[in-house]
Scaffold this motif. Structure first.
Motif, mmCIF file in Angstrom:
data_model
loop_
_atom_site.group_PDB
_atom_site.id
_atom_site.type_symbol
_atom_site.label_atom_id
_atom_site.label_comp_id
_atom_site.label_asym_id
_atom_site.label_seq_id
_atom_site.Cartn_x
_atom_site.Cartn_y
_atom_site.Cartn_z
ATOM 1 N N PRO A 194 0.818 -1.225 0.000
ATOM 2 C CA PRO A 194 0.000 0.000 0.000
ATOM 3 C C PRO A 194 0.853 1.279 0.000
ATOM 4 C CG PRO A 194 -0.863 -1.577 1.583
ATOM 5 C CD PRO A 194 0.446 -2.124 1.110
ATOM 6 N N MET A 195 1.988 1.238 0.672
ATOM 7 C CA MET A 195 2.878 2.417 0.667
ATOM 8 C C MET A 195 3.484 2.614 -0.727
ATOM 9 S SD MET A 195 5.159 1.958 4.076
ATOM 10 C CE MET A 195 4.450 1.355 5.596
ATOM 11 N N LEU A 196 3.893 1.502 -1.333
ATOM 12 C CA LEU A 196 4.547 1.601 -2.640
ATOM 13 C C LEU A 196 3.585 2.151 -3.700
ATOM 14 C CD1 LEU A 196 6.717 -1.654 -2.790
ATOM 15 C CD2 LEU A 196 7.241 0.565 -1.783
ATOM 16 N N ARG A 197 2.307 1.875 -3.514
ATOM 17 C CA ARG A 197 1.312 2.378 -4.483
ATOM 18 C C ARG A 197 1.324 3.899 -4.566
ATOM 19 N NH1 ARG A 197 -1.332 -1.742 -6.183
ATOM 20 N NH2 ARG A 197 -2.036 -3.386 -4.770
ATOM 21 N N GLY A 249 11.885 4.812 3.776
ATOM 22 C CA GLY A 249 12.101 3.568 3.039
ATOM 23 C C GLY A 249 11.940 2.375 3.967
ATOM 24 N N ILE A 250 11.783 1.191 3.356
ATOM 25 C CA ILE A 250 11.500 -0.040 4.105
ATOM 26 C C ILE A 250 12.711 -0.960 4.104
ATOM 27 C CG2 ILE A 250 10.036 -2.128 4.151
ATOM 28 C CD1 ILE A 250 8.495 0.464 4.691
ATOM 29 N N LEU A 251 13.007 -1.513 5.265
ATOM 30 C CA LEU A 251 14.053 -2.526 5.378
ATOM 31 C C LEU A 251 13.384 -3.845 5.760
ATOM 32 C CD1 LEU A 251 17.111 -3.243 5.574
ATOM 33 C CD2 LEU A 251 16.999 -2.596 7.990
ATOM 34 N N GLY A 252 13.590 -4.873 4.958
ATOM 35 C CA GLY A 252 12.977 -6.183 5.215
ATOM 36 C C GLY A 252 14.051 -7.196 5.545
#
Ligand SMILES: C[S@@+](CC[C@H](N)C(=O)[O-])C[C@H]1O[C@@H](n2cnc3c(N)ncnc32)[C@H](O)[C@@H]1O
Length: 281
Positions: free
Chosen positions: A101-104, A248-251
């Motif tokens: 949803p964030m990337l959208r 940004g996202i860290l996975g």
């Protein structure tokens, strides 16, 4: 029979030999295994000592320093490449629910898969993004220290006998298509659709010695930190922090955490189980 004292001395000497070997490899080839965790390093080195018909770690040192083919073989042993499509499927479920949803909301998304091995993780992400209608606006950078596994990732051809496990993972990961449509079976292999790697750049990158090379909206690095000691984990986390855009996202996946690192305060946890973090500072 060896006594406890002799055994301790033997282990101490072996530790010196391992240090000399990793120092030699670093100076001669630039691969830095000096801060890899010792127990797993030791096991892998001994595997190669025996496979080369040698009797000591020092013997292996001499061999790899004078024979780059032997170094390549050791590199394969040291870089554990186990992977699978949609490995640990719940990670992808969380990614779909919390990150997609964030990337959208982004016009363009840059994703870095660090330590991608033979690429199954990258193809999995490409499939997920395609199914979510996001792939066209994404660019995936897939890196690994090991050229040989990267070549396999670029080819996108995987053993057909792994497809059963991959299919169950895909379903458990929330896949909403038919997994077999992503590849063509030929003899013993599954050849993945070239369109899945259209937006992927594969490149060799060493997390220990190479610098940051871009800014990303997402960094995925799973099952890599386990081979590093604490100091090295911290160094690589600093590299990721430098490379990650604000928000940004860290996975990291279930097995790793940023909790005890010096960068922890820069992140908010967005999924505690799957260790998905968002950079907020
Ligand atoms: C166990 S695999 C993980 C693959 C994939 N991320 C997954 O979770 O299925 C670990 C990978 O890390 C890579 N690796 C180890 N040390 C590295 C380094 N210093 N820089 C980049 N990659 C490294 C290895 O070559 C190997 O392919």
């Amino acid at each position: 029979m060896t006594t406890a004292v002799e055994e301790t001395e033997k282990l101490a000497l072996e530790e010196v030999e391992v240090q000399l070997l990793t120092e030699g490899i670093y100076r001669h080839y630039g691969f830095d295994f000096r801060d890899y965790s010792l127990p797993s390093l030791r096991r892998r080195i001994w595997k190669r000592v025996y496979a080369e018909g040698l009797g000591t770690v020092s013997g292996l040192q001499e061999k790899v320093l004078h024979d780059s083919q032997a170094m390549q073989r050791l590199l394969l042993d040291l870089s554990i490449n186990t992977t699978a499509m949609f490995r640990d499927p719940t990670f992808y479920v969380a990614f779909r629910q919390r990150v997609v949803p964030m990337l959208r909301t982004y016009p363009f998304v840059r994703i870095w898969h660090a330590g991608c091995s033979t690429g199954e993780e990258v193809y999995s992400m490409a499939i997920l993004l395609q199914e979510e209608g996001l792939y066209e606006r994404c660019r995936i950078y897939a890196t690994d220290i090991n050229e040989q596994v990267l070549q396999r990732a670029k080819d996108g051809i995987f053993p057909l006998n792994t497809m059963q496990e991959n299919t169950s993972n895909y379903i458990a990961a929330g896949g909403n298509g038919t997994f077999s449509e992503y590849y063509t079976a030929r003899y013993d292999y599954a050849i993945f659709r070239p369109s899945l790697r259209e937006n992927v750049v594969f490149a060799q990158h060493n997390l220990v010695t190479d610098a940051s090379f871009n800014h990303f909206n997402v960094i995925v690095c799973r099952n890599v930190f386990i081979y590093f000691n604490n100091a090295l984990q911290d160094r690589v986390h600093k590299l990721f922090l430098q490379s990650l855009e604000m928000f940004g996202i860290l996975g990291l996946g279930k097995k790793e955490t940023i909790r005890y690192t010096s960068v922890a305060e820069h992140y908010d946890e967005i999924d505690a189980e799957e260790r998905l973090y968002r950079r907020v500072r």
